[in-house]
Design a protein around this motif. Structure first.
Motif, mmCIF file in Angstrom:
data_model
loop_
_atom_site.group_PDB
_atom_site.id
_atom_site.type_symbol
_atom_site.label_atom_id
_atom_site.label_comp_id
_atom_site.label_asym_id
_atom_site.label_seq_id
_atom_site.Cartn_x
_atom_site.Cartn_y
_atom_site.Cartn_z
ATOM 1 N N UNK A 57 41.618 -14.952 11.069
ATOM 2 C CA UNK A 57 42.038 -13.602 10.678
ATOM 3 C C UNK A 57 43.556 -13.508 10.595
ATOM 4 N N UNK A 58 44.258 -14.103 11.553
ATOM 5 C CA UNK A 58 45.727 -14.099 11.542
ATOM 6 C C UNK A 58 46.252 -14.769 10.275
ATOM 7 N N UNK A 59 45.687 -15.903 9.917
ATOM 8 C CA UNK A 59 46.119 -16.627 8.720
ATOM 9 C C UNK A 59 45.885 -15.791 7.471
ATOM 10 N N UNK A 60 44.721 -15.177 7.406
ATOM 11 C CA UNK A 60 44.380 -14.366 6.242
ATOM 12 C C UNK A 60 45.297 -13.157 6.094
ATOM 13 N N UNK A 61 45.522 -12.451 7.187
ATOM 14 C CA UNK A 61 46.296 -11.212 7.134
ATOM 15 C C UNK A 61 47.785 -11.453 6.926
ATOM 16 N N UNK A 62 48.310 -12.545 7.473
ATOM 17 C CA UNK A 62 49.758 -12.746 7.445
ATOM 18 C C UNK A 62 50.229 -13.771 6.426
#
Length: 312
Positions: A57-62
């Motif tokens: 999720x962190x990779x996707x969002x940022x």
């Protein structure tokens, strides 16, 4: 230079092999350090992340980098596992005794890696790298000892001790061998026991082969197999903590698999407590047995016309 490029340089200089210097490893490091594109590495901080809802999720969002859901296992097996071995990440730091396959499994950047990474692109970087290299061997040893302290000891009848990986499932397995067998299968021998980390933690190949059980297909066996030679009774036991009691379907599978076995077969579902047992009562097959770790002196017989024993 972009953050993903810097992350891959960090991994290289920390000594990771080529396979863990790739893009997905770099993004995983960024997620563990909580670093966005415009952040300085000195702003890195330690926070536990799951794989799907944390790291991915962190990779996707940022970073707007989308990975398919099945990439979760790739990240876990080909990135995080090596990060833990290298001392870069800690596995389940918040709850060290979580079972291996727990859905609550999580990872965090290790303290020593965090301290090192925060100095990237500063004059202290080389000194920090040297310090990391010097300390990491000690940390690996400490991690291994802490992990072993959480393991579940299982004492066999001959005095040998097996160390099972931590978790409720293996606590039930240990209790089956030490508590159930001593009460309801006296004089029996352990033939097979799996583990959440090691599917073949213990196996008596010679005796399995002698009574007609294929020794090359352990994956089809239940969690525990015990043999009482005096009666020629074979106890086939599933340790149930979330799924997997002796269902009618499972009985058919085992009967087919054990078609050449000369022993009388007894099917048992073992539960940690009555609460877990009640969740599975509608699944349990008739003509089987139930043993509950919480009440070790008692058994529940789904046999109708008889108590424990094989139906030849």
């Amino acid at each position: 230079m972009s953050k993903i490029q810097e992350a891959r340089i960090i991994l290289r200089e920390l000594g990771l092999p080529d396979a863990q210097q790739n893009e997905i490893s770099g993004y995983t490091l960024l997620a563990l350090c909580n670093i966005k594109e415009n952040d300085k590495w000195s702003k890195s901080f330690r926070q536990s992340h799951g794989v799907s809802k944390g790291i991915m999720t962190f990779i996707s969002e940022n970073y707007k980098k989308e990975y398919a859901p099945n990439t979760r296992e790739t990240i876990r097996r080909q990135v995080l596992h090596q990060f833990v071995q290298a001392g870069i990440a800690d596995y389940n730091p918040d709850i060290p005794d979580l079972p291996v396959n727990s859905p609550l499994a999580h990872y965090a950047i290790s303290e020593i890696a965090l301290e090192t990474i925060k100095s990237f692109r500063t004059r202290n970087w080389k000194k920090a790298l040297e310090n990391f290299t010097f300390k990491i061997g000690v940390l690996k040893e400490k991690y291994s000892k802490n992990r072993n302290m959480s393991r579940v000891p299982l004492t066999l009848s001959d005095g040998r001790v097996l160390m099972l990986s931590p978790g409720k499932h293996n606590e039930v397995q240990a209790a089956v061998v030490e508590e159930f067998a001593s009460r309801f299968a006296q004089g029996s021998s352990l033939l097979y026991l799996g583990d959440t980390e090691n599917k073949v933690l213990y196996v008596d190949r010679e005796l399995l082969e002698r009574i007609g059980i294929p020794i090359s297909e352990h994956s089809k066996l239940p969690d525990i197999v015990i043999y009482e030679e005096a009666k020629n009774w074979l106890y086939l036991i599933e340790a149930v903590t979330s799924h997997g009691p002796m269902t009618p379907t499972r009985i058919v599978e085992l009967e087919t698999f054990l078609k050449n076995c000369i022993a009388g077969k007894i099917y048992i579902s073992a539960f940690p407590d009555f609460f877990e047992f009640k969740k599975h009562t509608t699944e349990i097959a008739w003509d089987t047995e139930v043993w509950i770790m919480e009440f070790p002196e008692h058994m529940i017989h789904f046999n109708g016309d008889r108590f424990i024993g094989p139906r030849w």
